[in-house]
Design a protein around this motif. Structure first.
Motif, short mmCIF file in Angstrom:
data_model
loop_
_atom_site.label_atom_id
_atom_site.label_comp_id
_atom_site.label_asym_id
_atom_site.label_seq_id
_atom_site.Cartn_x
_atom_site.Cartn_y
_atom_site.Cartn_z
N SER A 42 -5.34 12.97 8.25
CA SER A 42 -5.45 12.04 7.03
C SER A 42 -4.62 11.14 7.12
N LEU A 43 -3.23 11.27 7.21
CA LEU A 43 -2.39 10.30 7.26
C LEU A 43 -2.44 9.33 8.31
N ALA A 44 -2.66 9.82 9.57
CA ALA A 44 -3.34 8.98 10.70
C ALA A 44 -4.52 8.14 10.50
N ILE A 81 -12.44 7.06 -0.02
CA ILE A 81 -11.43 8.09 -0.31
C ILE A 81 -11.54 8.79 -1.51
N LEU A 82 -11.97 8.22 -2.44
CA LEU A 82 -12.08 8.55 -3.90
C LEU A 82 -13.21 9.49 -3.71
N ALA A 83 -14.19 9.45 -3.01
CA ALA A 83 -15.54 10.34 -2.75
C ALA A 83 -15.02 11.46 -2.07
N ILE A 84 -13.99 11.19 -1.16
CA ILE A 84 -13.72 12.65 -0.14
C ILE A 84 -12.87 13.38 -1.10
N ILE A 85 -12.13 12.87 -1.91
CA ILE A 85 -11.36 13.59 -2.93
C ILE A 85 -12.14 14.38 -3.68
N MET A 86 -12.92 13.71 -4.32
CA MET A 86 -13.94 14.43 -5.30
C MET A 86 -14.94 15.56 -4.80
N TYR A 114 0.79 -1.13 -0.09
CA TYR A 114 0.06 -0.02 -0.20
C TYR A 114 0.77 1.36 -0.16
N GLY A 115 2.16 1.14 -0.25
CA GLY A 115 3.03 2.30 -0.10
C GLY A 115 2.81 3.36 -1.28
N PHE A 116 2.42 2.65 -2.41
CA PHE A 116 2.20 3.65 -3.44
C PHE A 116 0.98 4.54 -2.96
N LEU A 124 -1.66 9.56 -2.05
CA LEU A 124 -2.75 10.31 -1.39
C LEU A 124 -2.03 11.29 -0.57
N THR A 125 -1.00 11.11 0.16
CA THR A 125 -0.39 12.19 1.04
C THR A 125 -0.01 13.38 0.07
N LEU A 126 0.71 13.18 -1.08
CA LEU A 126 1.17 14.18 -1.96
C LEU A 126 -0.01 14.79 -2.58
#
Length: 448
Positions: free
Chosen positions: A403-405, A432-437, A317-319, A324-326
């Protein structure tokens, strides 16, 4: 030249497309150190397997055990036709060939008690066991009629009992087979087959004893690791197994009977019943004894997902974590108009990569949960403090930390799951996708 340089610099600073391209390129670059971390996890995992295999080989490897087999020599006559050059004619000679007949028990019962314990070498741990195995049953009346062997061709005086096992080195007691009213001492016999052979001496008065069903029994105490399996050579084979191990995997050709499996944190118990009709071999072999390992059944004493497996699953899950952090930093940059230099993106990405090296190194000396908490807390504090210096104030650094936690907590939950990992992961990624959108809907994408 200077003017073109300034134009390019302004384009990088002011264009949303340019900033997205820069972040995308940096994300791809950060995959290089992430791949090195994955290779490190794989290397440490292989090292663990090497040490565990070495520990197991010295203690005792997996155990496969058959019941007692009655081995009786006999002879057959074979005619051979030869040519005589002097008389120019053929003649026939008769030769006697020595063979062995192998008879399996009518009934076979195996009762095994398995006591496991950990063995450590440096930071590596293996689980081994000692098992007390009680074997009993009875042989049928011996009958050679199916092969038309003449009674005078049977060498009863050299009849013996043999056992087959995969692990001679692990045996911890002198094996004595009680056959009827006779006690037979068992000794190893050189054999090139995949299973080792233990054989008794000649059985006195066996011809008289085998005129009726003959009971047998013996006890074997053996050290082993990984698994304990039995070959169901009885016409009716029953077996029980009890152990203090909490994570059994019932394997082999036959599973325990329905309702007999009981697994608790303090151990397990199970029982099997295998009939001759359930497996594809007969009760007697003449001339040879086949390898019957493929019909074995038993239990594999598996170690639940270890630290290296968990670290490897986390690194997959590193990618996602880095990306997501960037992306959060990029969206903050777009919303707040605060310029974040590509070098600062790289520093954040490397800090995220360091999480995995901290995780694997700490987990080798502690539990995975403690290692995960320490590594996650270290990275959160580092990135939180760094983003405070970049973004000023507390609003955006707090958003990044939360977010990271949340992301680290979500990933930890996923790697603890087995059957529902894909389902939970898919739902989480959708959320997560819904939050970003939702969060990006008010960004002015016109400045490209």
């Amino acid at each position: 030249m200077e003017q073109n340089k300034n134009k390019f610099s302004n384009w990088i600073r002011n264009s949303i497309t340019a900033r997205m391209l820069v972040v995308g390129v940096l994300l791809l670059v950060l995959l290089i150190p992430l791949s090195f971390v994955k290779d490190l996890i794989t290397e440490r995992s292989y090292r663990q397997k090497e040490v565990v295999n070495e520990i197991n080989s010295k203690w005792g490897n997996e155990v496969i055990l058959s019941g007692p087999i009655l081995k009786i020599p006999y002879t057959i006559e074979k005619e051979e036709k030869s040519y005589n050059k002097k008389t120019e004619s053929y003649f026939t000679t008769t030769k006697e060939l020595s063979k062995f007949a192998y008879f399996f028990p009518e009934k076979l019962h195996i009762d095994s008690k398995v006591e496991t314990k950990p063995l450590n070498r440096s930071i590596y741990k293996s689980v081994v066991y000692n098992s007390d195995i009680q074997v009993s049953g009875e042989f049928p009346i011996i009958d050679f009629s199916s092969e038309a062997v003449k009674p005078k061709s049977i060498n009863w005086k050299k009849a013996s009992i043999i056992l087959q096992t995969s692990n001679l080195k692990g045996i911890r007691n002198t094996i004595e087979v009680q056959l009827g009213n006779q006690k037979l001492n068992m000794n190893p016999k050189y054999d090139t087959s995949s299973l080792n052979t233990i054989q008794s001496g000649a059985i006195p008065h066996i011809a008289e004893n085998m005129l009726s069903p003959t009971p047998f029994s013996f006890t074997i105490n053996v050290n082993g690791s990984e698994s304990l399996q039995f070959i169901p050579i009885g016409k009716e084979t029953s077996a029980t197994m009890t152990s203090n191990w909490h994570s059994p995997s019932f394997n082999g050709l036959f599973l325990p009977e329905d309702g007999s499996r009981k697994i608790t944190p303090s151990g397990f118990s199970a029982s099997w019943k295998v009939l001759q009709i359930n497996r594809q071999f007969e009760q007697a072999f003449f001339g040879y004894l086949p390898d019957l390992q493929e019909f074995s059944f038993g239990t594999k004493l598996i170690i639940p997902v270890d630290e290296y497996q968990k670290s490897e699953r986390t690194a997959k899950y590193g990618f996602l974590v880095i990306g997501l952090t960037l992306l959060v930093f990029l969206m903050i940059q777009l919303v707040s108009k605060i310029y974040i230099h590509p070098f600062q993106y790289v520093m954040v990405g490397l800090a995220l990569v360091m999480f995995y090296t901290l995780l694997i190194s700490i987990s080798e000396h502690s539990t995975f949960l403690k290692a995960y908490l320490i590594a996650a807390a270290s990275v959160l504090i580092l990135i939180g403090a760094y983003s405070r210096a970049i973004l000023k104030g507390y609003k955006f650094p707090l958003l990044i930390s939360v977010s990271l936690a949340s992301l680290y907590g979500f990933i930890y939950i996923i790697i603890q799951l087995e059957s529902y990992a894909l389902l939970v992961g898919s739902i989480g990624l959708f959320a997560i996708l819904a939050i970003i959108m939702f969060a990006s809907r008010k960004i002015d994408w016109g400045n490209n």
